[in-house]
Design an enzyme around this catalytic site. Structure first.
Site, PDB file in Angstrom:
ATOM      1  N   HIS A  43       0.762 -62.173  31.802  1.00 29.38           N
ATOM      2  CA  HIS A  43       0.824 -63.594  32.732  1.00 29.38           C
ATOM      3  C   HIS A  43       2.126 -63.893  32.815  1.00 29.38           C
ATOM      4  O   HIS A  43       2.677 -65.348  33.323  1.00 29.38           O
ATOM      5  CB  HIS A  43       0.561 -64.820  31.687  1.00 29.38           C
ATOM      6  CG  HIS A  43      -0.783 -63.834  31.443  1.00 29.38           C
ATOM      7  ND1 HIS A  43      -1.809 -64.229  32.182  1.00 29.38           N
ATOM      8  CD2 HIS A  43      -1.514 -63.656  30.483  1.00 29.38           C
ATOM      9  CE1 HIS A  43      -3.445 -64.480  31.858  1.00 29.38           C
ATOM     10  NE2 HIS A  43      -3.325 -63.522  30.830  1.00 29.38           N
ATOM     11  N   ARG A  68       2.461 -56.038  26.085  1.00 29.80           N
ATOM     12  CA  ARG A  68       0.919 -56.508  26.141  1.00 29.80           C
ATOM     13  C   ARG A  68       1.005 -56.286  27.942  1.00 29.80           C
ATOM     14  O   ARG A  68       1.898 -56.817  28.824  1.00 29.80           O
ATOM     15  CB  ARG A  68       1.214 -58.289  26.169  1.00 29.80           C
ATOM     16  CG  ARG A  68      -0.832 -58.338  26.194  1.00 29.80           C
ATOM     17  CD  ARG A  68      -0.787 -58.737  27.251  1.00 29.80           C
ATOM     18  NE  ARG A  68      -0.675 -60.047  27.761  1.00 29.80           N
ATOM     19  CZ  ARG A  68      -1.191 -61.615  27.141  1.00 29.80           C
ATOM     20  NH1 ARG A  68      -2.526 -61.762  26.131  1.00 29.80           N
ATOM     21  NH2 ARG A  68      -0.922 -62.720  27.431  1.00 29.80           N
ATOM     22  N   ASP A  82       6.421 -44.210  28.364  1.00 32.84           N
ATOM     23  CA  ASP A  82       8.291 -43.552  29.506  1.00 32.84           C
ATOM     24  C   ASP A  82       8.820 -44.119  29.870  1.00 32.84           C
ATOM     25  O   ASP A  82       9.472 -43.305  29.376  1.00 32.84           O
ATOM     26  CB  ASP A  82       7.324 -42.750  31.057  1.00 32.84           C
ATOM     27  CG  ASP A  82       6.183 -41.863  30.869  1.00 32.84           C
ATOM     28  OD1 ASP A  82       5.968 -41.818  29.755  1.00 32.84           O
ATOM     29  OD2 ASP A  82       5.627 -41.492  31.580  1.00 32.84           O
ATOM     30  N   GLU A 146     -10.109 -60.755  22.838  1.00 29.15           N
ATOM     31  CA  GLU A 146     -10.638 -62.511  23.384  1.00 29.15           C
ATOM     32  C   GLU A 146     -11.393 -62.502  23.865  1.00 29.15           C
ATOM     33  O   GLU A 146     -10.860 -63.352  25.199  1.00 29.15           O
ATOM     34  CB  GLU A 146      -8.553 -62.460  24.839  1.00 29.15           C
ATOM     35  CG  GLU A 146      -8.825 -61.329  25.341  1.00 29.15           C
ATOM     36  CD  GLU A 146      -7.316 -61.177  25.707  1.00 29.15           C
ATOM     37  OE1 GLU A 146      -6.406 -62.120  26.133  1.00 29.15           O
ATOM     38  OE2 GLU A 146      -7.344 -60.434  26.736  1.00 29.15           O
ATOM     39  N   ASP A 172      -8.733 -67.117  25.404  1.00 29.60           N
ATOM     40  CA  ASP A 172      -9.424 -66.462  26.473  1.00 29.60           C
ATOM     41  C   ASP A 172     -10.360 -66.820  25.165  1.00 29.60           C
ATOM     42  O   ASP A 172     -11.436 -66.292  25.988  1.00 29.60           O
ATOM     43  CB  ASP A 172      -8.877 -65.377  26.695  1.00 29.60           C
ATOM     44  CG  ASP A 172      -7.778 -64.940  27.880  1.00 29.60           C
ATOM     45  OD1 ASP A 172      -8.297 -65.854  29.106  1.00 29.60           O
ATOM     46  OD2 ASP A 172      -7.037 -64.224  28.347  1.00 29.60           O
TER      47      ASP A 172
END
Length: 254
Positions: A43, A68, A82, A146, A172
């Protein structure tokens, strides 16, 4: 004790959430005493280059770096790991299959399907074998719960080997029930409590993203048995303190 070990033993651990993407925020939150920080790719406008710099800064400041990711998808998970992230939080894990996919994408064969690349995490090719061992022993994979479907499938989700815990996204969750942002409603709270209860029964770490800066809200979640707490957001701390101070100034002028 590493975050992985704390999660394994369901011990309390508190971190915070980065959305501004500024390294100064990393340093400020380190001095506040957080153990880990989450870089939000879902977001925000944080891109991969900025995420790599933030991971480095978080680790250089003695904290663990979680990301996230934007979705439960091969390329984003592979690239973030990575870069050297200590773990990932995977959004919208709603089923056992979703959880299995997240673990598979984050781990190397034969356990998973992660492609092999040599970048920062593997010390640019110098220590791939050591990194493989680290992935097996220390990589953190958190399922973000969520959606009401996730709450209904919580036992199946947290039973997946490789999932270290679940963290609830309250906004959510409420949106999936048709009442966005109204996560204090009885029906939404009932769904959240069902996640708490399942995790406790199965001896799995359970967490919550407490978006409010009010410490009493965080303490309430701890009293409910949450041990994996993401405390507010970088700009919420700045916003709330700025608003509080300016309100006092304006009241004094009057």
């Amino acid at each position: 004790m590493s975050l992985k070990e704390k999660l394994r033993h369901c011990e309390l651990t508190i971190g915070s959430w980065l959305m501004l993407g500024d390294i100064s925020a990393v340093e400020i939150l380190k001095h506040a005493g957080f153990e880990w920080l989450v870089i939000d790719l879902e977001h925000t406008d944080i891109d991969f280059t900025r995420a790599k710099h933030l991971i480095s800064a978080i680790q250089a400041n003695g904290m663990q770096a979680l990301v996230r990711v934007s979705k439960n998808e091969e390329v984003v998970i592979k690239r973030i790991l990575d870069f050297g992230a200590d773990g990932i939080i995977v959004p919208m894990v709603c089923s056992k299959a979703d959880a299995e996919q997240a673990v598979s994408l984050a781990t190397y064969p034969p356990k998973g399907t992660r492609g092999v690349g040599l970048f920062r995490a593997q010390q640019y090719g110098l220590n791939f074998k050591e990194y493989q061992k680290w992935v097996d022993e220390e990589l953190v994979i958190i399922a973000q719960i969520e959606h009401i479907n996730a709450a209904n499938n919580i036992k199946d989700i947290i039973s997946v080997e490789g999932i270290d815990g679940a963290i609830i996204g309250p906004y959510d969750m409420s949106a999936s029930m048709g009442v966005p942002g109204e996560y204090d409603r009885e029906d939404v709270q009932s769904a959240i409590t069902s996640v708490f209860d399942a995790c406790k029964t199965m001896n799995k770490s359970v967490g919550f993203h407490v978006v409010e800066t009010d410490p009493s809200v965080l303490l309430k979640r701890i009293s409910q048995g949450c041990n994996l707490l993401a405390y507010s957001i970088d700009y919420f701390f700045m916003r709330d303190k700025a608003m509080e101070c300016m309100q006092q100034v304006k009241a004094g002028i009057k």
